[in-house]
Design a protein around this motif. Sequence first.
Motif, mmCIF file in Angstrom:
data_model
loop_
_atom_site.group_PDB
_atom_site.id
_atom_site.type_symbol
_atom_site.label_atom_id
_atom_site.label_comp_id
_atom_site.label_asym_id
_atom_site.label_seq_id
_atom_site.Cartn_x
_atom_site.Cartn_y
_atom_site.Cartn_z
ATOM 1 N N ARG A 1 -3.238 -6.599 0.507
ATOM 2 C CA ARG A 1 -3.396 -5.383 -0.298
ATOM 3 C C ARG A 1 -2.221 -5.289 -1.265
ATOM 4 O O ARG A 1 -1.067 -5.192 -0.848
ATOM 5 N N PRO B 1 0.815 -1.228 0.000
ATOM 6 C CA PRO B 1 0.000 0.000 0.000
ATOM 7 C C PRO B 1 0.845 1.273 0.000
ATOM 8 O O PRO B 1 0.317 2.358 0.193
ATOM 9 N N GLY C 1 -13.198 3.325 6.084
ATOM 10 C CA GLY C 1 -11.928 2.636 6.307
ATOM 11 C C GLY C 1 -11.083 3.408 7.301
ATOM 12 O O GLY C 1 -11.552 4.379 7.917
ATOM 13 N N VAL C 2 -9.838 2.992 7.429
ATOM 14 C CA VAL C 2 -8.942 3.569 8.435
ATOM 15 C C VAL C 2 -8.772 5.086 8.260
ATOM 16 O O VAL C 2 -8.779 5.841 9.233
ATOM 17 N N TRP D 1 -16.743 -1.396 5.242
ATOM 18 C CA TRP D 1 -15.369 -1.506 4.752
ATOM 19 C C TRP D 1 -15.383 -2.239 3.411
ATOM 20 O O TRP D 1 -16.034 -3.271 3.275
ATOM 21 N N LEU E 1 -5.634 -4.234 7.067
ATOM 22 C CA LEU E 1 -5.590 -3.222 8.137
ATOM 23 C C LEU E 1 -6.938 -3.205 8.843
ATOM 24 O O LEU E 1 -7.976 -3.434 8.216
ATOM 25 N N GLY E 2 -6.932 -2.864 10.129
ATOM 26 C CA GLY E 2 -8.185 -2.675 10.875
ATOM 27 C C GLY E 2 -9.085 -3.896 10.763
ATOM 28 O O GLY E 2 -8.668 -5.026 11.028
ATOM 29 N N GLU F 1 -9.493 4.838 -0.617
ATOM 30 C CA GLU F 1 -9.306 4.315 0.749
ATOM 31 C C GLU F 1 -8.284 3.175 0.685
ATOM 32 O O GLU F 1 -8.587 2.045 0.326
ATOM 33 N N THR F 2 -7.056 3.484 1.050
ATOM 34 C CA THR F 2 -5.948 2.526 0.942
ATOM 35 C C THR F 2 -6.154 1.311 1.840
ATOM 36 O O THR F 2 -5.596 0.245 1.588
ATOM 37 N N SER F 3 -6.930 1.464 2.898
ATOM 38 C CA SER F 3 -7.102 0.327 3.814
ATOM 39 C C SER F 3 -8.038 -0.735 3.249
ATOM 40 O O SER F 3 -8.023 -1.878 3.705
ATOM 41 N N THR F 4 -8.846 -0.368 2.247
ATOM 42 C CA THR F 4 -9.818 -1.346 1.735
ATOM 43 C C THR F 4 -9.796 -1.507 0.211
ATOM 44 O O THR F 4 -10.377 -2.447 -0.315
ATOM 45 N N ALA G 1 -7.351 -4.972 -3.064
ATOM 46 C CA ALA G 1 -7.567 -5.679 -1.802
ATOM 47 C C ALA G 1 -8.267 -6.996 -2.117
ATOM 48 O O ALA G 1 -9.331 -7.002 -2.745
#
Length: 371
Positions: free
Chosen positions: A347, A16, A94-95, A118, A338-339, A146-149, A310
């Motif tokens: 990811r 990511p 997301g985060v 998410w 993440l999270g 949203e990089t976390s998802t 993802a």
Amino acid sequence: MTFNSFTPPKRTLLGPGPSDISPNVLSALSRPTIGHLDPLFIGMMDEVKTMLQKAFLTSNEMTLAVSAPGSAGMETCFVNLLEPGDKVIVCRNGVFGGRMLENVERCGATAVVVDAPWGRAVSIDKVEEALKANPDVKFVAAVHAETSTGACSDIKSLCSLAKQYGCLTIVDAVTSLGGIELRVDDWGIDAIYSGSQKCLSCVPGLSPVSFSPAAVEVIKQRKTKVQSWFLDQSLVMDYWAGEGKRSYHHTAPVNGLYALHESLCQLLNEGLEQSWHRHLLMHNLLKQGLTDLGIEFIVPEDERLPQLNAVYIPSTASDAEIRTALLNDYNIEIGAGLGELAGKAWRIGLMGYGARRENITLLLGALRALL
Ligand code: PLP
């Protein structure tokens, strides 16, 4: 006792971020350091500003690179625009939407949170409901990529909606700038921040930001001082103003800015739209290969980011074992979940210079051997 130089291995960065950096950008970084008020350096900063305006597709005068990572760009937007008592709609899917909320609260403002699951885009309908229920809202804040998802939100529609309700918009473009369509002026984005280490493929530690004339007016009309001296844009403005106005505010990260200058040259010489197109082509190649391996995407197809893939970890695979083998045996980095997605997702980033066919072939070959 002697201390040895640190010599990192040559990894292929498909996580990511940070993303792979091109040899040209690395070489720009190692050019001789000159004074940050040297006329030649000031000339280069003017070019960085012009190139950032082209990358953001904006004519905003207040466009610059904050001398710190994306989180500082985020904070720059919030601390300059918000004052205690302001009401802000924060879209959280997301985060990083969660971090926006932290920023709003730390500014003493009130947040109205619009949650989305998410792995899904922000719901424009739910934002409209929140706008109707809260006529005193001043800002709408959302993360584009949203990089976390791996979810992409429709910032164009969100901004047009926010304008109908008289609100200014704050957009996180840390992972989107250079990788997918993003039009600051056409979409009516009022404050935007990005990061150097994602689709710009520059060294981490710089955060391009841009403020619309309406946002600048809000900053000028503040009743309270910005609580952060370093991030206060009214003080930094002159530093980036050019035309003989530049004066000392802080010591610029001189070599980091050489690198950003070079990475922007690369992006703009390739062409912004060509870069968006390349990210999509590479995503499609990766998608085909992952699908052949039976690996499924988390985000529905029409809400997917090409630059951040993802996927669900196959039930037969051990998350840590595979990622460790990729790193140690193949020198490939991919990201963990993440999270809410920790332990459930990988990811895979295809960002900037990293979004190349040979990297996809390398990763798919390694996954085929390991799974
Ligand atoms: N916003 C998003 C969407 C991000 O992906 C990141 C970093 O991954 C940040 C903000 C924070 O940027 P940085 O880690 O450079 O501080």
